[in-house]
Structure formats: structure tokens, C-alpha cells
Scaffold this active site. Sequence first.
Site, PDB file in Angstrom:
ATOM      1  N   HIS A 156       3.531   3.554   1.691  1.00  0.00           N
ATOM      2  CA  HIS A 156       2.128   3.281   1.364  1.00  0.00           C
ATOM      3  C   HIS A 156       1.579   2.196   2.265  1.00  0.00           C
ATOM      4  CE1 HIS A 156       4.816   0.893  -1.199  1.00  0.00           C
ATOM      5  NE2 HIS A 156       3.919  -0.079  -1.116  1.00  0.00           N
ATOM      6  N   HIS A 158      -1.227  -0.795   2.452  1.00  0.00           N
ATOM      7  CA  HIS A 158      -2.140  -1.641   1.683  1.00  0.00           C
ATOM      8  C   HIS A 158      -3.370  -1.867   2.555  1.00  0.00           C
ATOM      9  CE1 HIS A 158       0.937  -3.263  -1.279  1.00  0.00           C
ATOM     10  NE2 HIS A 158       1.742  -2.860  -0.312  1.00  0.00           N
TER      11      HIS A 158
HETATM   12  P1  AMP Z   1       4.942  -2.766  -2.193  1.00  0.00           P
HETATM   13  O1  AMP Z   1       5.373  -4.055  -2.837  1.00  0.00           O
HETATM   14  O2  AMP Z   1       4.518  -2.918  -0.767  1.00  0.00           O
HETATM   15  O3  AMP Z   1       5.978  -1.690  -2.392  1.00  0.00           O
HETATM   16  O4  AMP Z   1       3.624  -2.332  -2.953  1.00  0.00           O
HETATM   17  C1  AMP Z   1       3.627  -1.609  -4.132  1.00  0.00           C
HETATM   18  C2  AMP Z   1       2.276  -1.816  -4.741  1.00  0.00           C
HETATM   19  O5  AMP Z   1       2.085  -0.857  -5.748  1.00  0.00           O
HETATM   20  C3  AMP Z   1       2.068  -3.183  -5.374  1.00  0.00           C
HETATM   21  O6  AMP Z   1       0.997  -3.864  -4.723  1.00  0.00           O
HETATM   22  C4  AMP Z   1       1.742  -2.851  -6.817  1.00  0.00           C
HETATM   23  O7  AMP Z   1       0.770  -3.712  -7.369  1.00  0.00           O
HETATM   24  C5  AMP Z   1       1.248  -1.436  -6.710  1.00  0.00           C
HETATM   25  N1  AMP Z   1       1.356  -0.634  -7.916  1.00  0.00           N
HETATM   26  C6  AMP Z   1       2.446  -0.465  -8.699  1.00  0.00           C
HETATM   27  N2  AMP Z   1       2.170   0.368  -9.714  1.00  0.00           N
HETATM   28  C7  AMP Z   1       0.894   0.745  -9.564  1.00  0.00           C
HETATM   29  C8  AMP Z   1       0.020   1.588 -10.295  1.00  0.00           C
HETATM   30  N3  AMP Z   1       0.416   2.231 -11.400  1.00  0.00           N
HETATM   31  N4  AMP Z   1      -1.245   1.739  -9.864  1.00  0.00           N
HETATM   32  C9  AMP Z   1      -1.659   1.108  -8.749  1.00  0.00           C
HETATM   33  N5  AMP Z   1      -0.891   0.288  -8.009  1.00  0.00           N
HETATM   34  C10 AMP Z   1       0.371   0.107  -8.415  1.00  0.00           C
END
Ligand code: AMP
Length: 170
Positions: A156, A158
Site C-alpha cells: 500500500h 500512503h
Molecule cells: P503500514 O504500517 O505502512 O503497514 O500501514 C498500514 C496502515 O493501515 C496504517 O496506517 C493503519 O492505520 C491502516 N489501517 C489499518 N486498518 C485499517 C482499516 N480498517 N481502515 C483503514 N486503514 C487501516
Amino acid sequence: MASLNLSLECDSEMAMLKQMAFICNCQGTWLFTVPPTSSISQAAAAARVPPVSETETRTIFDKIIAKEIPSTVVYEDDAVLAFRDISPQAPVHVLVIPKSRDGLTELGKAGKRHEEILGRLLHAAKMVAEKEGILEGFRVVINSGPSACQSVYHLHLHVLGGRQMKWPPG
Ligand code: AMP
């Protein structure tokens, strides 16, 4: 080490808990998502979602793609989904993901066959920035692997903006 203490009083609470997804981010904060709403037809959602291969573990993002848990979608096309981060780190914080993970648990796993989807993701990030009115300045971050604090193993991007960013990042 983070811990979570919950007091469950009845079977229905336990049933709901089983449908919730808990993750712990790098700062040790627990995040959770709510169960699906009854109005969503899971069969209908599944029909338009590429299947996760048997060798791939489902993540919370697969549930978002399948509309099994809610999200606020900002942009979507046949290959890409963009939705608001549940724990925003800036006034605009949107995640851009491939609908089909195809082995892309993290950027470090990218191969030649992923070139097209990687380009689509970056282009979608620009579309999100445009839609959100932050084209004048925004940041795109990919955390890849444990040292980078990746917490969800489905590639993903950001997309962050709406405030002055600092450098270097933490
Ligand atoms: P990373 O730490 O780069 O793997 O980012 C994962 C991201 O997913 C984090 O910023 C979380 O806040 C986000 N996240 C986790 N669960 C959800 C959800 N259900 N809806 C939207 N964002 C989420």
C-alpha cells in the site's frame, strides 16, 4: 510488548469480537475495525473481488476490498482501491492498494510482472492528491518490511498531505 484486556460478558460479544480485526501499529497503538453491516451482500461483494490465492494469507485490506468491513473510498478503478486511513497522520491520509495482491505483500517482493500495477498505483496516488486538493504538495510513503514498520502485508501507498511535511521522516 502491548497487551489488550477485554471483559466479555456474553456469547454475542464474543461473536462480534471474532468479526473484528485488531492490529497494533509501530507506536504500540491498538486499532480495530468493526464487523460488516448486514446490508452488504457478501456474495455480491465476493463476485467482483479477485480471489486471494490459497498460498496468500488474507489481510484486513482483503476484507476492505471485499466490502466485508467498511472503508471510506476516495478513488477506485478496475485495479486499484484508495481509501482513508483509519488512523490519519495528516489532514489527508489515504491508502492506495492493488485490488489483486498477486504476491505483493510488500514492495520488497516486487518483480518484473508487477511493473504495470506499480505504475497504476503511483498514478492513482496522483489522482487521489488531485481529488483531495493537495497537488501543490503531498508525500507518498511505502513502508516495506519490519524495519520500516510495515504492519499490513498487502502493498500500500500512503498519500499524505494537507499540512507542512518535515524531513527527514522518523
Ligand atoms: P503500514 O504500517 O505502512 O503497514 O500501514 C498500514 C496502515 O493501515 C496504517 O496506517 C493503519 O492505520 C491502516 N489501517 C489499518 N486498518 C485499517 C482499516 N480498517 N481502515 C483503514 N486503514 C487501516
